[in-house]
Motif scaffolding. Structure first.
Motif, short mmCIF file in Angstrom:
data_model
loop_
_atom_site.label_atom_id
_atom_site.label_comp_id
_atom_site.label_asym_id
_atom_site.label_seq_id
_atom_site.Cartn_x
_atom_site.Cartn_y
_atom_site.Cartn_z
N GLN A 59 41.52 -29.83 11.57
CA GLN A 59 42.09 -29.39 10.30
C GLN A 59 41.43 -28.12 9.78
OE1 GLN A 59 41.78 -32.86 7.78
NE2 GLN A 59 43.71 -33.69 8.50
N GLU A 60 40.12 -28.03 9.96
CA GLU A 60 39.38 -26.89 9.44
C GLU A 60 39.28 -25.75 10.45
OE1 GLU A 60 35.62 -28.41 8.16
OE2 GLU A 60 36.55 -29.85 6.80
N ASP A 61 39.86 -25.94 11.64
CA ASP A 61 39.74 -24.96 12.73
C ASP A 61 38.27 -24.55 12.88
OD1 ASP A 61 40.65 -23.46 14.85
OD2 ASP A 61 41.10 -21.71 13.62
N ALA A 62 37.42 -25.56 12.87
CA ALA A 62 35.97 -25.36 12.88
C ALA A 62 35.47 -25.01 14.28
CB ALA A 62 35.29 -26.63 12.37
N ASP A 63 34.16 -24.84 14.38
CA ASP A 63 33.53 -24.46 15.64
C ASP A 63 33.92 -25.37 16.79
OD1 ASP A 63 32.24 -22.37 14.44
OD2 ASP A 63 30.29 -23.32 14.38
N TRP A 64 34.08 -26.63 16.51
CA TRP A 64 34.36 -27.61 17.56
C TRP A 64 35.84 -27.68 17.93
CZ3 TRP A 64 30.47 -29.98 20.10
CH2 TRP A 64 29.22 -29.98 19.50
N ALA A 65 36.73 -27.01 17.20
CA ALA A 65 38.17 -27.18 17.39
C ALA A 65 38.62 -26.88 18.82
CB ALA A 65 38.94 -26.31 16.40
N GLU A 66 38.09 -25.84 19.42
CA GLU A 66 38.53 -25.48 20.77
C GLU A 66 38.21 -26.58 21.78
OE1 GLU A 66 37.79 -22.03 24.10
OE2 GLU A 66 37.54 -21.52 21.99
N VAL A 67 37.00 -27.12 21.72
CA VAL A 67 36.64 -28.17 22.66
C VAL A 67 37.33 -29.49 22.32
CG1 VAL A 67 34.49 -28.96 21.61
CG2 VAL A 67 34.73 -29.02 24.07
N VAL A 68 37.65 -29.73 21.05
CA VAL A 68 38.44 -30.91 20.67
C VAL A 68 39.84 -30.77 21.28
CG1 VAL A 68 39.51 -32.16 18.75
CG2 VAL A 68 37.11 -31.45 18.60
N ASP A 69 40.40 -29.57 21.25
CA ASP A 69 41.70 -29.33 21.89
C ASP A 69 41.62 -29.59 23.39
OD1 ASP A 69 43.07 -28.64 19.57
OD2 ASP A 69 42.75 -26.48 19.83
N GLN A 70 40.51 -29.22 24.01
CA GLN A 70 40.33 -29.47 25.44
C GLN A 70 40.28 -30.98 25.73
OE1 GLN A 70 36.80 -27.35 26.56
NE2 GLN A 70 37.74 -25.35 26.26
N LEU A 71 39.61 -31.71 24.86
CA LEU A 71 39.56 -33.17 25.00
C LEU A 71 40.95 -33.76 24.86
CD1 LEU A 71 38.12 -35.88 25.28
CD2 LEU A 71 37.64 -35.77 22.82
#
Length: 80
Positions: A59-71
């Motif tokens: 939701q926040e397009d935070a630092d972890w968003a890219e790797v969450v998308d990969q997961l």
């Protein structure tokens, strides 16, 4: 501000899961494929705090968003 780069292993550790390659592969094998109609954060295998982390990062397009998308992508397809 520059975003941090996080690895897949880092996300698993952040989620409180075993983060070695064999454990990650086993997790993906045990939980894939995630149905298309289930949002990643709503999957039944997460704890409440894990779900909250995943939801907030996207939701926040935070630092972890890219790797969450990969997961998310890894859980949607077959594990090799």
């Amino acid at each position: 501000m520059e975003k941090s780069f996080h690895r897949f292993t880092d996300l698993f550790a952040q989620l409180g899961l075993a983060s070695d390659p064999a454990s990650i592969e086993a997790f993906l094998r045990n939980h894939s494929p995630l149905p298309d109609d289930v949002r990643l954060a709503d999957a039944p295998f997460w704890t409440a705090s894990q779900s909250a982390l995943l939801r907030e990062e996207i939701q926040e397009d935070a630092d972890w968003a890219e790797v969450v998308d990969q997961l998310n992508a890894a859980l949607r397809g077959p594990v090799a």
